[in-house]
Design an enzyme around this catalytic site. Structure first.
Site, PDB file in Angstrom:
ATOM      1  N   SER A  74      33.983  23.421 -24.954  1.00  0.00           N
ATOM      2  CA  SER A  74      35.267  23.438 -25.370  1.00  0.00           C
ATOM      3  C   SER A  74      35.417  24.304 -26.501  1.00  0.00           C
ATOM      4  O   SER A  74      34.549  24.416 -27.479  1.00  0.00           O
ATOM      5  CB  SER A  74      35.839  21.869 -25.663  1.00  0.00           C
ATOM      6  OG  SER A  74      35.253  21.026 -24.624  1.00  0.00           O
TER       7      SER A  74
HETATM    8  N1  SAH Z   1      30.971  18.379 -23.965  1.00  0.00           N
HETATM    9  C1  SAH Z   1      30.428  19.628 -23.396  1.00  0.00           C
HETATM   10  C2  SAH Z   1      31.347  20.292 -22.552  1.00  0.00           C
HETATM   11  C3  SAH Z   1      31.509  19.904 -21.179  1.00  0.00           C
HETATM   12  S1  SAH Z   1      32.201  20.841 -19.856  1.00  0.00           S
HETATM   13  C4  SAH Z   1      29.796  20.579 -24.378  1.00  0.00           C
HETATM   14  O1  SAH Z   1      30.189  20.044 -25.770  1.00  0.00           O
HETATM   15  O2  SAH Z   1      29.381  21.468 -24.261  1.00  0.00           O
HETATM   16  C5  SAH Z   1      32.385  19.441 -18.780  1.00  0.00           C
HETATM   17  C6  SAH Z   1      31.140  18.736 -18.342  1.00  0.00           C
HETATM   18  O3  SAH Z   1      31.183  17.546 -17.503  1.00  0.00           O
HETATM   19  C7  SAH Z   1      30.318  19.785 -17.356  1.00  0.00           C
HETATM   20  O4  SAH Z   1      29.023  20.172 -17.814  1.00  0.00           O
HETATM   21  C8  SAH Z   1      30.373  19.081 -15.960  1.00  0.00           C
HETATM   22  O5  SAH Z   1      28.879  19.380 -15.256  1.00  0.00           O
HETATM   23  C9  SAH Z   1      30.348  17.388 -16.453  1.00  0.00           C
HETATM   24  N2  SAH Z   1      30.796  16.643 -15.425  1.00  0.00           N
HETATM   25  C10 SAH Z   1      31.835  16.728 -14.475  1.00  0.00           C
HETATM   26  N3  SAH Z   1      31.965  15.752 -13.906  1.00  0.00           N
HETATM   27  C11 SAH Z   1      31.209  14.806 -14.512  1.00  0.00           C
HETATM   28  C12 SAH Z   1      30.758  13.328 -14.011  1.00  0.00           C
HETATM   29  N4  SAH Z   1      31.293  12.813 -13.093  1.00  0.00           N
HETATM   30  N5  SAH Z   1      29.876  12.819 -14.536  1.00  0.00           N
HETATM   31  C13 SAH Z   1      29.306  13.575 -15.709  1.00  0.00           C
HETATM   32  N6  SAH Z   1      29.562  14.752 -15.953  1.00  0.00           N
HETATM   33  C14 SAH Z   1      30.393  15.253 -15.328  1.00  0.00           C
END
Ligand code: SAH
Length: 219
Positions: A74
């Site tokens: 993000s």
């Molecule tokens: N917080 C992260 C950014 C995350 S992007 C950072 O600091 O880099 C969102 C993430 O959520 C992705 O890696 C994606 O694979 C994950 N995601 C999507 N659906 C999900 C679910 N049901 N459970 C856990 N993770 C999930």
């Protein structure tokens, strides 16, 4: 005498540290983030170590960046805003859904006692776990799994941050939040809103903060 050698290094305007301090002032303080714990965590965590090597030069720019597998880290301001909104303190136990690069987890871990983070893509869960270990974080626990199911054995949590967007607030996550705790979560499909959910004895209260754009929370 050694100061003569060290000071120029620390003041090097091209160093990542310089760009990071500038990022905090121009993107985060300027937009109204005031929590000193959040600001000092954002000043400390080396965001460039959480992006792919070829994008390091862009790590402190005002935007999200790709981290592979169609996912993104993000925008720094959004990380700071969510961390401030969840309203944490040092003895807290926090759950994050969507580990991704591990950056948001590291920011949280600078402030609270324990961070539990769940990632649904195995390679991302593994690389984030490896990176966080390398950086010496002993208070972050990474699980490869589905965030819709929460982390029952470790619940209830003082706060929950969701960094992918479900279409509705997952019931299990509300169950795993302590009374008085907050969950910060983007909700919607194409058009999403960042919502703060507060759990009270009487039920939940929701407050919409700003429109956002996160990757979907997949089933
Ligand atoms: N917080 C992260 C950014 C995350 S992007 C950072 O600091 O880099 C969102 C993430 O959520 C992705 O890696 C994606 O694979 C994950 N995601 C999507 N659906 C999900 C679910 N049901 N459970 C856990 N993770 C999930």
């Amino acid at each position: 005498m050694y100061l003569f050698l060290i000071v120029p290094l620390l003041c090097n305007p091209n160093s990542y540290s310089h760009f990071r301090q500038k990022m905090v002032e121009t993107q985060i303080v300027k937009r109204g983030i005031k929590d000193t714990l959040v600001l000092s965590a954002m000043r400390k965590v080396e965001r460039h170590l959480f992006v792919p090597e070829r994008l390091r030069e862009m790590a402190y720019t005002d935007r999200p960046l790709p981290i592979g597998y169609n996912q993104t880290i993000s925008q720094p301001y959004i990380v700071a805003l969510m961390t401030e909104l969840v309203n944490i303190s040092k003895d807290d136990k926090i759950l994050e859904i969507g580990t991704g690069s591990g950056y948001q987890a590291a920011v949280l871990a600078e402030i609270v006692k324990e961070v539990y983070t769940i990632e649904i893509l195995e390679p991302l869960a593994q690389s984030a776990e490896r990176k966080l270990k390398e950086l010496g974080y002993e208070n972050i626990f990474v699980r490869y799994g589905d965030g819709y199911k929460g982390w029952k054995e470790k619940a209830p949590f003082d706060g929950i941050i969701v960094t992918c967007a479900p279409e509705t607030i997952p019931e299990e996550l509300i169950r795993e939040l302590k009374i008085g705790g907050r969950m910060v979560i983007p909700v919607g499909d194409y058009f999403q809103e960042l919502i703060v959910v507060t759990k009270t004895e009487e039920g939940i209260k929701k407050k919409s903060i700003i429109p956002v754009r996160f990757v979907p929370m997949v089933h």
